[in-house]
Design a protein around this motif. Structure first.
Motif, PDB file in Angstrom:
ATOM      1  N   GLY A  28       0.929  -1.334   0.090  1.00  0.00           N
ATOM      2  CA  GLY A  28       0.138   0.014  -0.074  1.00  0.00           C
ATOM      3  C   GLY A  28       0.777   1.279  -0.108  1.00  0.00           C
ATOM      4  O   GLY A  28       0.708   2.216  -0.722  1.00  0.00           O
ATOM      5  N   LEU A  29       1.998   1.513   0.769  1.00  0.00           N
ATOM      6  CA  LEU A  29       2.785   2.500   1.006  1.00  0.00           C
ATOM      7  C   LEU A  29       3.475   2.707  -0.321  1.00  0.00           C
ATOM      8  O   LEU A  29       3.297   3.790  -0.927  1.00  0.00           O
ATOM      9  N   PHE A  30       4.151   1.629  -0.835  1.00  0.00           N
ATOM     10  CA  PHE A  30       4.772   1.789  -2.298  1.00  0.00           C
ATOM     11  C   PHE A  30       3.947   2.124  -3.320  1.00  0.00           C
ATOM     12  O   PHE A  30       4.295   2.881  -4.257  1.00  0.00           O
ATOM     13  N   TYR A  72      12.270   5.469 -15.045  1.00  0.00           N
ATOM     14  CA  TYR A  72      13.242   4.763 -13.904  1.00  0.00           C
ATOM     15  C   TYR A  72      12.215   3.969 -13.157  1.00  0.00           C
ATOM     16  O   TYR A  72      12.573   2.957 -12.688  1.00  0.00           O
ATOM     17  N   ALA A  73      11.354   4.757 -12.381  1.00  0.00           N
ATOM     18  CA  ALA A  73      10.351   4.026 -11.505  1.00  0.00           C
ATOM     19  C   ALA A  73       9.537   2.895 -12.140  1.00  0.00           C
ATOM     20  O   ALA A  73       9.506   1.780 -11.423  1.00  0.00           O
ATOM     21  N   PHE A 176      14.902  -6.188  -5.137  1.00  0.00           N
ATOM     22  CA  PHE A 176      13.406  -6.316  -5.537  1.00  0.00           C
ATOM     23  C   PHE A 176      13.571  -6.246  -6.840  1.00  0.00           C
ATOM     24  O   PHE A 176      12.340  -6.183  -7.742  1.00  0.00           O
ATOM     25  N   PHE A 177      14.697  -5.933  -7.593  1.00  0.00           N
ATOM     26  CA  PHE A 177      14.826  -5.815  -9.072  1.00  0.00           C
ATOM     27  C   PHE A 177      16.087  -6.458  -9.688  1.00  0.00           C
ATOM     28  O   PHE A 177      17.126  -6.651  -8.788  1.00  0.00           O
ATOM     29  N   SER A 274      18.747   1.139  -3.301  1.00  0.00           N
ATOM     30  CA  SER A 274      17.964   1.017  -4.365  1.00  0.00           C
ATOM     31  C   SER A 274      16.693   1.849  -4.530  1.00  0.00           C
ATOM     32  O   SER A 274      16.189   2.158  -5.270  1.00  0.00           O
ATOM     33  N   LEU A 275      15.909   1.461  -3.354  1.00  0.00           N
ATOM     34  CA  LEU A 275      14.568   1.899  -3.074  1.00  0.00           C
ATOM     35  C   LEU A 275      14.661   3.524  -3.199  1.00  0.00           C
ATOM     36  O   LEU A 275      13.786   4.209  -3.658  1.00  0.00           O
TER      37      LEU A 275
END
Length: 310
Positions: A28-30, A72-73, A176-177, A274-275
């Motif tokens: 939810g936050l991301f 990017y995102a 995560f990527f 990274s985040l």
């Protein structure tokens, strides 16, 4: 090792290894942050296209920055969100390598665009009478195209060096990527050449640009301090401080990631950093520019006023 080598066709992105309740909270936050990233950068792009007063070199490069931030995102966050609510966190190896290429290409382009933006501010403040000649639309277009092409070629070099390596198990990426340093850990061969090229590229696209940006702003600061007009000095400080905030956030996190000393928990540190530059930085950039820039806020008011009249 040669006899037991198994070539991988897919990888598993471990991502954030937390309990399910926290995973849904992070989802939810991301998701909110990603929506704000798309909305904020989209609004910046829309305002620059719709308002003729923003058709200047400064806002041309700001539009390039907005495109980079959205790309990017979008390169890594959707997959991260899907993995937070799914038990299957696998990804085919070819899309993984493509994600690495795009991430490197966008990152390198942002470095170069930020340098060009600092040069634009330097010319505008230190050589205002020659600004339209030096920063012509041809120069701006060539600078933007060159930044994109050189960044893609440099990213292609990294990917080419990765693909020459044999990859075997384990096929788990503790990220995560498909970040380049994490992908290299899957290789069952010597990666010292890759590491050396990554360090050299970091010097080229991180340290070099940072030095150029600092040099530009040192000259700008000297020019501002010589300015007698309080209004002109305030406007120059406002514009430049916005750019310096963006430069500090982006280059700071990238330098710590690729050139800083490794912590005792490098993989967890890597995830946080990274985040930061794949989600937080793209989300903060439009906020920094819109909140501290009177021209952007003025353009937004004019667009909203037109909508009300219609």
């Amino acid at each position: 090792m040669g006899g037991n080598r198994t070539w991988i066709t897919e990888v598993t992105l471990l991502g954030f290894q937390v309990d399910s309740a926290l995973e849904f909270f992070l989802f939810g936050l991301f998701s909110l942050f990603y929506t704000l990233t798309l909305l904020g950068n989209g609004v910046i792009l829309g305002l620059i296209c719709l308002d003729s007063r923003l058709h200047t070199p400064m806002y041309f490069f700001l539009s390039q920055l907005a495109i980079i931030d959205i790309s990017y995102a979008s390169n890594s966050v959707p997959k991260m969100l899907a993995n937070l609510v799914s038990q299957k966190r696998t990804m085919s190896f070819v899309p993984c390598i493509m994600q690495t290429f795009l991430y490197l290409s966008f990152a390198h382009t942002e470095c170069l665009i930020l340098v060009v933006m600092s040069y634009d501010r330097y010319v505008a403040i230190c050589h205002p009478l020659h600004y339209t000649v030096i920063m012509s639309w041809r120069v701006c277009s060539v600078s933007a195209i060159t930044s994109w092409v050189l960044s893609s070629l440099l990213a292609l070099v990294h990917v080419g060096l990765i693909l020459r390596l044999p990859f075997c198990g384990p096929h788990e990426i503790n990220q995560f990527f498909c970040e380049i340093l994490s992908v290299l850990k899957l290789a069952c061969a010597d990666t010292r050449l890759n590491q050396a090229v990554i360090f050299a590229a970091s010097v080229l696209v991180l340290v070099g640009p940072v030095c150029l940006v600092l040099l530009s702003y040192a000259r700008i600061l000297a020019a501002i301090l010589r300015t007698r007009s309080g209004e002109g000095r305030g406007k120059a400080f406002s514009t430049c401080s916005s750019h310096l905030c963006v430069v500090g956030l982006f280059f700071g996190s990238a330098i710590v990631t690729y050139m800083g000393p490794k912590s005792r928990h490098p993989e967890e540190q890597q995830k946080i950093l990274s985040l930061f530059y794949s989600l937080f930085n793209p989300m903060l950039n439009p906020l920094i520019y819109s909140l501290r820039n009177k021209e952007v806020k003025g353009a937004l008011r004019r667009v909203l006023r037109k909508d009300r009249l219609m």
